[in-house]
Design a protein around this motif. Structure first.
Motif, PDB file in Angstrom:
ATOM      1  N   ARG A  53      31.568  72.833 112.189  1.00 55.25           N
ATOM      2  CA  ARG A  53      31.557  73.874 112.890  1.00 55.25           C
ATOM      3  C   ARG A  53      32.337  74.620 114.067  1.00 55.25           C
ATOM      4  O   ARG A  53      33.656  74.129 114.844  1.00 55.25           O
ATOM      5  N   ASN A  54      32.109  75.596 114.616  1.00 50.06           N
ATOM      6  CA  ASN A  54      32.940  76.319 114.981  1.00 50.06           C
ATOM      7  C   ASN A  54      32.627  77.909 115.754  1.00 50.06           C
ATOM      8  O   ASN A  54      31.540  78.394 115.887  1.00 50.06           O
ATOM      9  N   ASP A  55      32.789  77.417 117.568  1.00 48.87           N
ATOM     10  CA  ASP A  55      31.911  78.434 118.232  1.00 48.87           C
ATOM     11  C   ASP A  55      33.199  80.058 118.784  1.00 48.87           C
ATOM     12  O   ASP A  55      34.039  78.985 119.725  1.00 48.87           O
ATOM     13  N   CYS A  56      32.688  81.058 119.749  1.00 53.22           N
ATOM     14  CA  CYS A  56      33.870  81.258 120.232  1.00 53.22           C
ATOM     15  C   CYS A  56      32.930  82.180 121.052  1.00 53.22           C
ATOM     16  O   CYS A  56      32.146  83.161 120.361  1.00 53.22           O
ATOM     17  N   THR A  57      33.405  82.803 122.264  1.00 51.52           N
ATOM     18  CA  THR A  57      32.706  84.186 122.848  1.00 51.52           C
ATOM     19  C   THR A  57      34.144  84.813 122.563  1.00 51.52           C
ATOM     20  O   THR A  57      35.200  85.085 123.837  1.00 51.52           O
ATOM     21  N   ILE A  58      34.122  86.179 122.642  1.00 47.00           N
ATOM     22  CA  ILE A  58      35.338  86.982 122.516  1.00 47.00           C
ATOM     23  C   ILE A  58      34.950  87.975 122.885  1.00 47.00           C
ATOM     24  O   ILE A  58      33.633  89.277 122.844  1.00 47.00           O
ATOM     25  N   GLU A  59      35.943  89.104 124.097  1.00 42.85           N
ATOM     26  CA  GLU A  59      35.311  90.798 124.993  1.00 42.85           C
ATOM     27  C   GLU A  59      35.782  91.634 124.519  1.00 42.85           C
ATOM     28  O   GLU A  59      37.032  91.793 123.450  1.00 42.85           O
ATOM     29  N   LEU A  60      35.678  92.336 123.391  1.00 34.29           N
ATOM     30  CA  LEU A  60      35.866  93.260 122.853  1.00 34.29           C
ATOM     31  C   LEU A  60      35.121  95.294 123.430  1.00 34.29           C
ATOM     32  O   LEU A  60      34.976  94.798 124.276  1.00 34.29           O
ATOM     33  N   SER A  61      36.057  96.409 122.774  1.00 35.59           N
ATOM     34  CA  SER A  61      36.125  97.517 123.925  1.00 35.59           C
ATOM     35  C   SER A  61      33.969  98.144 123.604  1.00 35.59           C
ATOM     36  O   SER A  61      33.895  98.167 124.860  1.00 35.59           O
ATOM     37  N   GLY A  62      34.032  97.609 122.229  1.00 31.26           N
ATOM     38  CA  GLY A  62      32.064  98.274 122.467  1.00 31.26           C
ATOM     39  C   GLY A  62      32.062  99.402 121.567  1.00 31.26           C
ATOM     40  O   GLY A  62      30.868  99.638 121.527  1.00 31.26           O
ATOM     41  N   LEU A  63      33.352  99.878 121.753  1.00 31.92           N
ATOM     42  CA  LEU A  63      33.136 101.093 120.955  1.00 31.92           C
ATOM     43  C   LEU A  63      32.761 100.576 119.254  1.00 31.92           C
ATOM     44  O   LEU A  63      33.914  99.898 118.972  1.00 31.92           O
ATOM     45  N   PRO A  64      32.514 101.505 118.821  1.00 28.09           N
ATOM     46  CA  PRO A  64      33.124 101.648 116.939  1.00 28.09           C
ATOM     47  C   PRO A  64      34.014 101.675 116.343  1.00 28.09           C
ATOM     48  O   PRO A  64      35.077 101.947 117.251  1.00 28.09           O
ATOM     49  N   ASP A  65      34.402 101.432 115.042  1.00 30.05           N
ATOM     50  CA  ASP A  65      35.642 101.563 114.747  1.00 30.05           C
ATOM     51  C   ASP A  65      36.062 102.942 114.593  1.00 30.05           C
ATOM     52  O   ASP A  65      34.922 104.207 114.774  1.00 30.05           O
TER      53      ASP A  65
END
Length: 249
Positions: A53-65
């Motif tokens: 089991r592995n988990d994380c929270t990551i902050e990305l731009s929220g913009l599409p490719d």
């Protein structure tokens, strides 16, 4: 066992919550980077039921490719040495068998973004997505012949066609949340590709063939043989597999 479940190092500064991989029963694990820079975790699983089991929270731009139709091919003579391996055939990408087919279908299209997108459009429409038709040994040529498969088959065929057109292309796997698109079923580990245009790598996804939000890269290589989620050196039966990639609000 060797498994690849953690995000690539390029994304580690974006991690906001990172939990260590948990094994049940608990066993010692070690980490190394393979020849592509992917984070690999190594362990010995004892006989019987074993879970990861592995988990994380990551902050990305929220913009599409990004969509960048102005991208042009990098001249072959100017390609970095480390990119050259993504021009040739590999385990699942038989450039020798598809080269003439690729040139017949896409040779008339201006090299660069338009040519790659035309390849993605073709693959997206040519292969019928069907989990029941998944096969771990299917190659790009077989996917082209059979016209069916899963996301890795879409990626393998598009990668091979791009390489045939002298465009460096690598296989990528990771997570894609259902942000901004209809939810059509349970989540899965996903495969797409990156092409080298205008001196850098750019994302294309022949399976979905629309820009997506929240894409998280875990590993990349020449094809699926380089980046298995789990590589076990012995028999095992997968009893349960759950993927979650949800938007945090």
């Amino acid at each position: 066992m060797i498994c690849m479940m953690s995000v690539r190092d390029e994304l580690r500064e974006s991690l906001r919550v990172q939990s260590a991989m948990v094994t049940t029963p608990e066993v010692p694990t070690s980490v190394y980077r393979d020849m592509f820079g992917n984070m690999c975790r190594r362990m010995v699983a004892q006989p019987g039921t074993f879970s990861l089991r592995n988990d994380c929270t990551i902050e990305l731009s929220g913009l599409p490719d990004p969509v960048m139709p102005w991208l042009r091919p990098t001249p072959l003579a100017d390609l970095p040495d480390e990119v050259l391996m993504y021009l040739v055939g590999s385990r699942y990408c038989e450039t020798d068998r598809l080269s003439q087919i690729a040139w017949d279908m896409f040779g008339h299209i201006a090299p660069g973004y338009a040519q790659v997108q035309a390849i993605c459009d073709y693959v997206h429409n040519h292969i019928y997505f069907n989990y029941m038709n998944a096969r771990v040994t299917r190659t790009a040529y077989e996917a082209w012949q059979e016209g069916t498969g899963v996301c890795r088959d879409f990626a393998h065929l598009a990668i091979t066609l791009c390489r045939c057109m002298n465009i460096p292309t690598r296989y990528v796997n990771g997570y894609i949340p259902d942000i901004g698109v209809p939810i059509t079923g349970p989540m899965d580990f996903c495969a797409w590709m990156q092409v080298y245009l205008d001196g850098s790598w750019h994302t294309f996804d022949p399976r979905n063939n629309v820009p997506r939000i929240g894409r998280v890269e875990v590993a990349y290589g020449r094809d699926a043989a380089d980046v298995p989620l789990i590589h076990s050196f012995g028999p095992h039966i997968l009893q349960k597999f759950t993927v979650w990639a949800d938007e945090v609000v």
